[in-house]
Design a protein around this motif. Structure first.
Motif, PDB file in Angstrom:
ATOM      1  N   THR A 184       0.835  -1.209   0.000  1.00  0.00           N
ATOM      2  CA  THR A 184       0.000   0.000   0.000  1.00  0.00           C
ATOM      3  C   THR A 184       0.865   1.253   0.000  1.00  0.00           C
ATOM      4  OG1 THR A 184      -1.828  -1.120   1.118  1.00  0.00           O
ATOM      5  CG2 THR A 184      -1.743   1.279   1.315  1.00  0.00           C
ATOM      6  N   MET A 185       1.860   1.304   0.903  1.00  0.00           N
ATOM      7  CA  MET A 185       2.707   2.498   0.990  1.00  0.00           C
ATOM      8  C   MET A 185       3.565   2.657  -0.263  1.00  0.00           C
ATOM      9  SD  MET A 185       1.396   3.458   3.752  1.00  0.00           S
ATOM     10  CE  MET A 185       2.169   5.067   3.701  1.00  0.00           C
ATOM     11  N   ARG A 186       4.066   1.542  -0.817  1.00  0.00           N
ATOM     12  CA  ARG A 186       4.859   1.622  -2.051  1.00  0.00           C
ATOM     13  C   ARG A 186       4.032   2.216  -3.188  1.00  0.00           C
ATOM     14  NH1 ARG A 186       9.672  -1.506  -2.199  1.00  0.00           N
ATOM     15  NH2 ARG A 186       9.775  -1.374  -4.467  1.00  0.00           N
ATOM     16  N   LYS A 187       2.788   1.744  -3.305  1.00  0.00           N
ATOM     17  CA  LYS A 187       1.953   2.214  -4.408  1.00  0.00           C
ATOM     18  C   LYS A 187       1.519   3.677  -4.217  1.00  0.00           C
ATOM     19  CE  LYS A 187       0.007  -1.885  -6.600  1.00  0.00           C
ATOM     20  NZ  LYS A 187      -1.230  -2.364  -7.256  1.00  0.00           N
ATOM     21  N   ASP A 235      13.771   8.083  -6.741  1.00  0.00           N
ATOM     22  CA  ASP A 235      15.050   8.321  -6.060  1.00  0.00           C
ATOM     23  C   ASP A 235      14.899   9.058  -4.730  1.00  0.00           C
ATOM     24  OD1 ASP A 235      14.420  10.844  -7.004  1.00  0.00           O
ATOM     25  OD2 ASP A 235      16.153  11.012  -8.337  1.00  0.00           O
ATOM     26  N   TRP A 236      13.749   9.688  -4.505  1.00  0.00           N
ATOM     27  CA  TRP A 236      13.548  10.437  -3.259  1.00  0.00           C
ATOM     28  C   TRP A 236      12.994   9.579  -2.138  1.00  0.00           C
ATOM     29  CZ3 TRP A 236       8.505  10.405  -1.656  1.00  0.00           C
ATOM     30  CH2 TRP A 236       7.526  10.151  -2.631  1.00  0.00           C
ATOM     31  N   LEU A 237      12.640   8.335  -2.441  1.00  0.00           N
ATOM     32  CA  LEU A 237      11.982   7.461  -1.474  1.00  0.00           C
ATOM     33  C   LEU A 237      12.782   6.169  -1.342  1.00  0.00           C
ATOM     34  CD1 LEU A 237       9.272   7.324   0.190  1.00  0.00           C
ATOM     35  CD2 LEU A 237       8.307   6.088  -1.757  1.00  0.00           C
ATOM     36  N   SER A 238      13.239   5.862  -0.114  1.00  0.00           N
ATOM     37  CA  SER A 238      14.079   4.684   0.080  1.00  0.00           C
ATOM     38  C   SER A 238      13.260   3.519   0.644  1.00  0.00           C
ATOM     39  CB  SER A 238      15.222   5.011   1.050  1.00  0.00           C
ATOM     40  OG  SER A 238      14.720   5.189   2.365  1.00  0.00           O
ATOM     41  N   GLU A 239      13.844   2.342   0.570  1.00  0.00           N
ATOM     42  CA  GLU A 239      13.217   1.170   1.200  1.00  0.00           C
ATOM     43  C   GLU A 239      13.064   1.404   2.700  1.00  0.00           C
ATOM     44  OE1 GLU A 239      11.790  -1.200  -0.296  1.00  0.00           O
ATOM     45  OE2 GLU A 239      12.640  -1.201  -2.320  1.00  0.00           O
ATOM     46  N   ALA A 240      14.025   2.092   3.308  1.00  0.00           N
ATOM     47  CA  ALA A 240      13.937   2.397   4.745  1.00  0.00           C
ATOM     48  C   ALA A 240      12.757   3.330   5.033  1.00  0.00           C
ATOM     49  CB  ALA A 240      15.247   3.019   5.234  1.00  0.00           C
ATOM     50  N   ASP A 241      12.512   4.291   4.136  1.00  0.00           N
ATOM     51  CA  ASP A 241      11.350   5.180   4.303  1.00  0.00           C
ATOM     52  C   ASP A 241      10.054   4.369   4.267  1.00  0.00           C
ATOM     53  OD1 ASP A 241      13.019   7.450   4.323  1.00  0.00           O
ATOM     54  OD2 ASP A 241      12.821   7.742   2.158  1.00  0.00           O
ATOM     55  N   ILE A 242       9.936   3.497   3.272  1.00  0.00           N
ATOM     56  CA  ILE A 242       8.736   2.654   3.159  1.00  0.00           C
ATOM     57  C   ILE A 242       8.564   1.826   4.431  1.00  0.00           C
ATOM     58  CG2 ILE A 242       7.720   0.672   1.943  1.00  0.00           C
ATOM     59  CD1 ILE A 242       7.377   3.227   0.372  1.00  0.00           C
ATOM     60  N   ALA A 243       9.657   1.272   4.928  1.00  0.00           N
ATOM     61  CA  ALA A 243       9.589   0.445   6.138  1.00  0.00           C
ATOM     62  C   ALA A 243       9.103   1.264   7.333  1.00  0.00           C
ATOM     63  CB  ALA A 243      10.955  -0.167   6.431  1.00  0.00           C
ATOM     64  N   ALA A 279       4.550   1.975  11.058  1.00  0.00           N
ATOM     65  CA  ALA A 279       3.596   2.836  11.768  1.00  0.00           C
ATOM     66  C   ALA A 279       2.158   2.449  11.441  1.00  0.00           C
ATOM     67  CB  ALA A 279       3.845   4.298  11.412  1.00  0.00           C
ATOM     68  N   TYR A 280       1.876   2.189  10.164  1.00  0.00           N
ATOM     69  CA  TYR A 280       0.500   1.880   9.754  1.00  0.00           C
ATOM     70  C   TYR A 280       0.083   0.465  10.133  1.00  0.00           C
ATOM     71  CZ  TYR A 280      -0.557   6.307   7.601  1.00  0.00           C
ATOM     72  OH  TYR A 280      -0.841   7.641   7.414  1.00  0.00           O
ATOM     73  N   ARG A 281       1.036  -0.453  10.245  1.00  0.00           N
ATOM     74  CA  ARG A 281       0.669  -1.777  10.765  1.00  0.00           C
ATOM     75  C   ARG A 281       0.186  -1.658  12.199  1.00  0.00           C
ATOM     76  NH1 ARG A 281       5.682  -3.515   8.507  1.00  0.00           N
ATOM     77  NH2 ARG A 281       5.325  -4.297   6.395  1.00  0.00           N
ATOM     78  N   HIS A 282       0.753  -0.723  12.921  1.00  0.00           N
ATOM     79  CA  HIS A 282       0.375  -0.533  14.329  1.00  0.00           C
ATOM     80  C   HIS A 282      -0.921   0.257  14.466  1.00  0.00           C
ATOM     81  CE1 HIS A 282       0.615   1.313  18.409  1.00  0.00           C
ATOM     82  NE2 HIS A 282       1.027   0.105  18.724  1.00  0.00           N
ATOM     83  N   SER A 283      -1.061   1.342  13.702  1.00  0.00           N
ATOM     84  CA  SER A 283      -2.211   2.256  13.864  1.00  0.00           C
ATOM     85  C   SER A 283      -3.417   1.845  13.033  1.00  0.00           C
ATOM     86  CB  SER A 283      -1.809   3.678  13.473  1.00  0.00           C
ATOM     87  OG  SER A 283      -1.582   3.775  12.067  1.00  0.00           O
TER      88      SER A 283
END
Length: 312
Positions: free
Chosen positions: A168-171, A203-211, A216-220
Motif C-alpha cells: 500500500t505504501m509503495r503504491k 530516487d527520493w523514497l528509500s526502502e527504509a522510508d517505506i519500512a 507505523a501503519y501496521r500498528h495504527s
C-alpha cells in the motif's frame, strides 16, 4: 536530530518531532503520512533559527485516534493545532500544511488569525467553499467512483490497505496521487488496483522510508486517516460562516507541476485564483517535474522557499 515527545492537547495525546529554538513553526502532514514526512524540513528550518514541531496528526501514527468518525472535523483538527501552540507555551506560530494538512493550515489561519500569523500550504490550494457539499457535488456531476467516495464506507478501504501495508505504501507514495489513474476507483479493483506495481522506488523514497511508514501503519491501521475524508460534507456544513472569507496574513503556496491535485479541472482553476482567498500571497511556487509528495521529492527547493518565507 529531532527529539520526540507526546503532549496532551484538545483531549488527545499528540506525538511530536521537535527541534530548534526561536519562533514556533508547526508542520502538518497529510494522508497517508506521518510527522516523518517532514524529515527533510525539520532540521533545515530549525538550523535557520526556528522552533519546529511536526505532530502525527489526529488519527495517525502515535497520536490518539478517537473511535467516533465525528471527531475528525476541521474544527477538531484545527483545534488540535491551537491547543498544541498553547501547550507549548506560545501565543503565535507559523503553520505549514501539506495534503490534508494544508486545509488544516488554511483554516487555522482563517479561524485564528491572532495566533497563526503566517501560513503556507503545499499541494492543496486554500478553501474555496463551493455552493454545495463536496460529495453531493460529485454525485450531481455524475461522478460515482472518485476516491473520496470509495473512502466513505467504514472498513472497505481499511481492509484493502491493511491487507499488505508495505505494498500500500509503495503504491501510494511511489506513484500515488501524482498518477491521475489513482484518483478514480474501478469496481472490484479497489483504490490500489489502477496503480501498477512499483518495482523501483523513485530516487527520493528509500526502502527504509517505506519500512518506517509501513511499521507505523501496521500498528495504527488506516481508519483514523480515512475518517478525515468521512467529514468532507460535514466540514462544508460547519464552515458556512466563512463563506467567501479571505486570509490576510502573509501566505505561501507550493506544489509540484505533476501533482494531479492541481492539474485537474478544479485544482488548476483554484491555483490560478489563489489571490481571491490569499490577499497577501508572497509566492506561488510550482516546482517543475515534482509530483504530489513535494516536500519529500524536492526538499532543497521547498526548504529554501519556506525559510525565505519564514524570515519574511
Amino acid at each position: 536530530m529531532p527529539s520526540t515527545r507526546t503532549i496532551s492537547a484538545n483531549g488527545i495525546e499528540l506525538f511530536l518531532l521537535e527541534q530548534g529554538q526561536g519562533p514556533l513553526v508547526v508542520l502538518c502532514h497529510g494522508w497517508p503520512e506521518l510527522s516523518y514526512s517532514w524529515r527533510h524540513q525539520i532540521a533545515a528550518i530549525a538550523d535557520a533559527g526556528f522552533h519546529v514541531v511536526a505532530p502525527d496528526m489526529r488519527g495517525f501514527g502515535r497520536t490518539s485516534a478517537p473511535d467516533d468518525v465525528g471527531a475528525y472535523s476541521i474544527f477538531d483538527t484545527v483545534g488540535d493545532m491551537v491547543a498544541l501552540v498553547t501547550a507549548l507555551g506560545e501565543t503565535e506560530a507559523v503553520i505549514v500544511g501539506h495534503d490534508w494538512g494544508a486545509p488544516v493550515a488554511w483554516h487555522a489561519a482563517l479561524f485564528r488569525p491572532d495566533m497563526f500569523t503566517r501560513v503556507a500550504g503545499l499541494s492543496v490550494p486554500p478553501p474555496f467553499r463551493g455552493r454545495a457539499r463536496p460529495l453531493d457535488s460529485l454525485r450531481a456531476g455524475g461522478v460515482t467512483n472518485f476516491y473520496w467516495q470509495y473512502f466513505q464506507t467504514p472498513d472497505v478501504a481499511e481492509a484493502e490497505f491493511e491487507r499488505d501495508v508495505a505494498t500500500t505504501m509503495r503504491k501510494i507514495l511511489g506513484r500515488g496521487v501524482s498518477d491521475p489513474a489513482a484518483m478514480f476507483v474501478t469496481e472490484d479493483k479497489g483504490f490500489l488496483g489502477n496503480i501498477p506495481p512499483v518495482l523501483t522506488l523513485p530516487d527520493w523514497l528509500s526502502e527504509a522510508d517505506i519500512a518506517t511508514f509501513a511499521e507505523a501503519y501496521r500498528h495504527s491501521g488506516f481508519r483514523g486517516g480515512l475518517n478525515w475524508y468521512r467529514n468532507l460534507d460535514r466540514n462544508w456544513d460547519l464552515t458556512a460562516p466563512w463563506q467567501g472569507a479571505q486570509i490576510h496574513q502573509p501566505s505561501l503556496f507550493i506544489a509540484g507541476s505533476r501533482d494531479s491535485v492541481i492539474t485537474g479541472l478544479i485544482g488548476a482553476k483554484r491555483v490560478t485564483e489563489l489571490d481571491r482567498v490569499l490577499t497577501n500571497l508572497r509566492q506561488k511556487l510550482i516546482i517543475e517535474g515534482a509530483g504530489h509528495w513535494v516536500q519529500q521529492e524536492r526538499p532543497d527547493e521547498v526548504n529554501a522557499a519556506l525559510i525565505a518565507f519564514l524570515r519574511g
